[in-house]
Each structure stands twice: as structure tokens, then as C-alpha cells.
Write an enzyme that holds these catalytic residues in place. Structure first.
Site, PDB file in Angstrom:
ATOM      1  N   HIS A   6      33.738  28.439  48.486  1.00 25.27           N
ATOM      2  CA  HIS A   6      34.147  27.825  47.204  1.00 25.27           C
ATOM      3  C   HIS A   6      35.563  28.212  46.743  1.00 25.27           C
ATOM      4  O   HIS A   6      35.822  28.268  45.530  1.00 25.27           O
ATOM      5  CB  HIS A   6      33.119  28.157  46.118  1.00 25.27           C
ATOM      6  CG  HIS A   6      33.104  29.603  45.685  1.00 25.27           C
ATOM      7  ND1 HIS A   6      31.997  30.218  45.169  1.00 25.27           N
ATOM      8  CD2 HIS A   6      34.064  30.555  45.692  1.00 25.27           C
ATOM      9  CE1 HIS A   6      32.280  31.468  44.875  1.00 25.27           C
ATOM     10  NE2 HIS A   6      33.537  31.701  45.172  1.00 25.27           N
ATOM     11  N   HIS A  59      32.595  33.125  37.793  1.00 22.80           N
ATOM     12  CA  HIS A  59      33.634  34.159  37.968  1.00 22.80           C
ATOM     13  C   HIS A  59      34.211  34.524  36.603  1.00 22.80           C
ATOM     14  O   HIS A  59      35.371  34.244  36.314  1.00 22.80           O
ATOM     15  CB  HIS A  59      34.744  33.662  38.883  1.00 22.80           C
ATOM     16  CG  HIS A  59      34.286  33.262  40.257  1.00 22.80           C
ATOM     17  ND1 HIS A  59      33.621  32.094  40.514  1.00 22.80           N
ATOM     18  CD2 HIS A  59      34.408  33.887  41.450  1.00 22.80           C
ATOM     19  CE1 HIS A  59      33.356  32.011  41.804  1.00 22.80           C
ATOM     20  NE2 HIS A  59      33.811  33.082  42.398  1.00 22.80           N
ATOM     21  N   HIS A 100      35.699  37.836  52.575  1.00 22.30           N
ATOM     22  CA  HIS A 100      36.974  37.914  51.843  1.00 22.30           C
ATOM     23  C   HIS A 100      36.983  39.105  50.906  1.00 22.30           C
ATOM     24  O   HIS A 100      35.954  39.518  50.396  1.00 22.30           O
ATOM     25  CB  HIS A 100      37.331  36.625  51.106  1.00 22.30           C
ATOM     26  CG  HIS A 100      36.412  36.161  50.000  1.00 22.30           C
ATOM     27  ND1 HIS A 100      35.065  35.977  50.145  1.00 22.30           N
ATOM     28  CD2 HIS A 100      36.690  35.799  48.722  1.00 22.30           C
ATOM     29  CE1 HIS A 100      34.550  35.509  49.010  1.00 22.30           C
ATOM     30  NE2 HIS A 100      35.518  35.412  48.122  1.00 22.30           N
ATOM     31  N   GLU A 155      29.146  37.614  47.922  1.00 22.84           N
ATOM     32  CA  GLU A 155      28.777  36.248  47.497  1.00 22.84           C
ATOM     33  C   GLU A 155      27.772  35.617  48.470  1.00 22.84           C
ATOM     34  O   GLU A 155      27.026  34.705  48.095  1.00 22.84           O
ATOM     35  CB  GLU A 155      30.021  35.355  47.398  1.00 22.84           C
ATOM     36  CG  GLU A 155      30.921  35.697  46.218  1.00 22.84           C
ATOM     37  CD  GLU A 155      32.137  34.776  46.081  1.00 22.84           C
ATOM     38  OE1 GLU A 155      32.730  34.767  44.998  1.00 22.84           O
ATOM     39  OE2 GLU A 155      32.510  34.079  47.047  1.00 22.84           O
TER      40      GLU A 155
HETATM   41  C1  DHB Z   1      39.391  33.187  46.339  1.00 21.36           C
HETATM   42  C2  DHB Z   1      38.076  33.206  46.800  1.00 21.36           C
HETATM   43  C3  DHB Z   1      37.013  33.260  45.900  1.00 21.36           C
HETATM   44  O1  DHB Z   1      35.704  33.326  46.267  1.00 21.36           O
HETATM   45  C4  DHB Z   1      37.255  33.248  44.544  1.00 21.36           C
HETATM   46  O2  DHB Z   1      36.197  33.207  43.712  1.00 21.36           O
HETATM   47  C5  DHB Z   1      38.571  33.248  44.065  1.00 21.36           C
HETATM   48  C6  DHB Z   1      39.625  33.216  44.970  1.00 21.36           C
HETATM   49  C7  DHB Z   1      40.554  33.112  47.283  1.00 21.36           C
HETATM   50  O3  DHB Z   1      40.378  33.230  48.498  1.00 21.36           O
HETATM   51  O4  DHB Z   1      41.670  32.910  46.806  1.00 21.36           O
HETATM   52 FE    FE Z   2      34.288  33.488  44.526  1.00 24.04          FE
END
Ligand code: DHB
Ligand code: FE
Length: 281
Positions: A12, A59, A193, A240
Site C-alpha cells: 500500500h 497510519h 520495509h 504490516e
Molecule cells: C511507505 C510505505 C508504507 O507502508 C507507508 O505506510 C508509508 C510509506 C514507503 O515506502 O514510502
Molecule cells: Fe504502511
């Protein structure tokens, strides 16, 4: 009765929404990422679900540190895209199947999953980006959407196993609703991530791919993975991924993998995507 036919796993990343909204999806950076969703857009057009049950995380948009529900079910008539700092995304308002959402709230709580009922809620990229990836640019979302927000921002997040079992209760709730509706469940977020501090930018393709393999073939074992494994192997935001277990738990034990896509990078994140169908469907 309503029938749950399939599940979709999908990342997402906010920048994906920006790329779509500013019409730069054919740029070399983005084209391979979006190419992996062409088959998915075709698939969802053919399946044409009446309702999408969409498991995502907020978020710090609808919630902040003052109130942290572990599981919050969207029961409002509609959900406006939120302003996350650059103005609200220019995507359609998200409309609920309010009667079904109320039924699901009742079913889940009487089934001993004490979810929070949201009668007002804005939705952020966690919900709108997966919808955009699956439906493309549309005047109105082709399906009604029942959102389930899961806390994965403030520890303690729910365990993968809790999410998997919640998925089973969601299936019971959906399939006890007395209208002939076709339902698809989305599990969103991830994959690996980390957005902060020394390991910012961490991506772990081997771990991500093993996760996708086991999601299809060993969902019960995969749901046992402790939070610390997500944190270590998939970065601080990799947690997540627990939301994908809600989706998987709602499906049959045996599923058919219809489609898979994996692409690095999109912003700071590994984009993972999978479509799983119940065999009877
Ligand atoms: C990014 C990824 C995310 O899951 C998020 O909530 C906000 C930013 C990103 O990779 O920039
Ligand atoms: Fe996210």
C-alpha cells in the site's frame, strides 16, 4: 447467502497513489510495478465482487496515540479519503454495505472477537492504494467496501495467529449474511520495509518470497511467526504483514494461487501481491 470467493494480498505504498494520481505510471521507475497488476485488474473485473472486505492499517490518520483500537470495523455509510499532508487523494468516496457491516460487527463480537465499531472514519493510503491498484482509475469504486483497520503502528500489535483466527470468524460472519453477495477479502500492507533509523531502506526479497510461498501452502505454520521475526527480517514496518493472515484465515485451507507479483522498489518498500481463490469458487 453471501459467499467469500477469493483473497487478495497487496502492498500500500503512498507513492503508488501519487504516481497514479499524477499520471506517471508509464515512467521507467513505475511501469514494471504497475505491469504486475494488469492481470489483477482483469481478474477483478471478471469476478466483479459486490463487496470487498478490506483489511488494512491506519497510519495515524483516523487514530492517534489517544485511542488505539486493535481491530476497528468501518460501519459508517461512507468513508472519505483523508488528507495525509498533500490533500486528500482524488479518488472516489468509499461506500460501505452498511447492513452487512452491522451484521459482521454483531457476528464477530458474539463470536468473541471484540472489535471496535467505527461509525465515522476517514481512510488513508492503507485502504485507497490497494483499491487503486486493483481497480485502476475509476469514477466510482465498482464494489462496496467494508474496512477493517488493524493496529500495526503501536506495539503491541495483534499476533499473526490472532489475525488468522479473526479471518476465520470474518468468514463465518460473511457467509451467515442472508443476501446473495459475492465477497473478496483483501489483506494489505508490507512487504519488507523499514522507514526509520539505521536500517531505513531495508528490503529482504528472500524472506518476502518465502512468505508468499507459505501463505499459499502453509498458512497455519506461517501464522505462528512471532513479531520479532517480522521486525528482524522484514524491517520495522514489515509487521504490516500480519494483516495478510486475516485474509488467508478467511479462505479455505486449500486455495488456488491465481496470480503473484513481486517488485522492488516502490519508494522504500517491496511490493508484493497475490491472488488466491477458494477451490470451490
Ligand atoms: C511507505 C510505505 C508504507 O507502508 C507507508 O505506510 C508509508 C510509506 C514507503 O515506502 O514510502
Ligand atoms: Fe504502511
Amino acid at each position: 447467502m453471501a459467499k467469500l470467493v477469493a483473497g487478495v494480498g497487496c502492498s500500500h505504498v503512498p507513492a503508488i497513489g501519487v504516481a497514479m494520481d499524477t499520471h506517471i505510471t508509464d515512467q521507467p521507475y513505475w511501469a514494471p510495478m504497475f505491469a504486475g497488476f494488469e492481470k489483477s485488474k482483469q481478474w477483478i473485473k471478471e469476478v466483479n465482487p459486490d463487496v470487498v472486505f478490506l483489511v488494512y492499517n491506519d497510519h495515524c490518520t483516523a487514530f492517534d496515540a489517544s485511542c488505539i483500537p486493535t481491530f476497528a470495523l468501518g460501519c459508517a455509510a461512507e468513508f472519505q479519503p483523508a488528507d495525509e499532508g498533500w490533500g486528500p487523494r482524488p479518488v472516489p468516496v468509499v461506500k460501505n454495505h452498511q447492513k452487512m457491516a452491522s451484521h459482521i460487527a454483531q457476528s464477530l463480537i458474539l463470536d468473541e472477537f471484540d472489535i471496535t465499531i467505527m461509525n465515522e472514519m476517514e481512510v488513508d493510503h492503507g485502504l485507497t492504494v490497494p483499491l487503486s491498484l486493483m481497480y485502476g482509475e475509476v469514477e466510482a469504486w465498482p464494489a462496496l467496501v467494508i474496512p477493517l483497520a488493524v493496529n500495526v503502528v503501536q506495539y503491541p500489535a495483534p499476533t499473526g495467529n490472532r489475525c488468522y483466527n479473526l479471518g476465520k470468524a470474518v468468514r463465518r460472519a460473511i457467509e451467515s449474511f442472508d443476501e446473495d453477495l459475492k465477497v473478496v477479502i483483501f489483506g494489505t500492507g508490507g512487504m519488507s520495509h523499514q522507514l526509520q533509523y539505521k536500517r531505513a531502506g531495508l528490503i529482504n526479497p528472500e524472506w518476502d518470497k518465502a512468505f508468499l510461498d507459505r501463505l499459499t501452502s502453509d498458512p497455519v505454520g506461517l501464522a505462528q511467526m512471532p513479531h520479532v521475526d517480522y521486525l528482524r527480517e522484514a524491517g520495522s514496518e514489515g509487521v504490516e504483514m500480519v494483516m495478510w493472515h486475516v485474509m488467508r484465515g478467511a479462505l479455505d485451507d486449500e486455495v488456488t494461487e491465481i496470480h503473484r507479483h513481486y517488485h522492488v522498489p516502490a519508494s522504500n518498500t517491496a511490493v508484493g501481491h497475490i491472488i488466491l481463490e477458494n477451490k470451490a469458487a
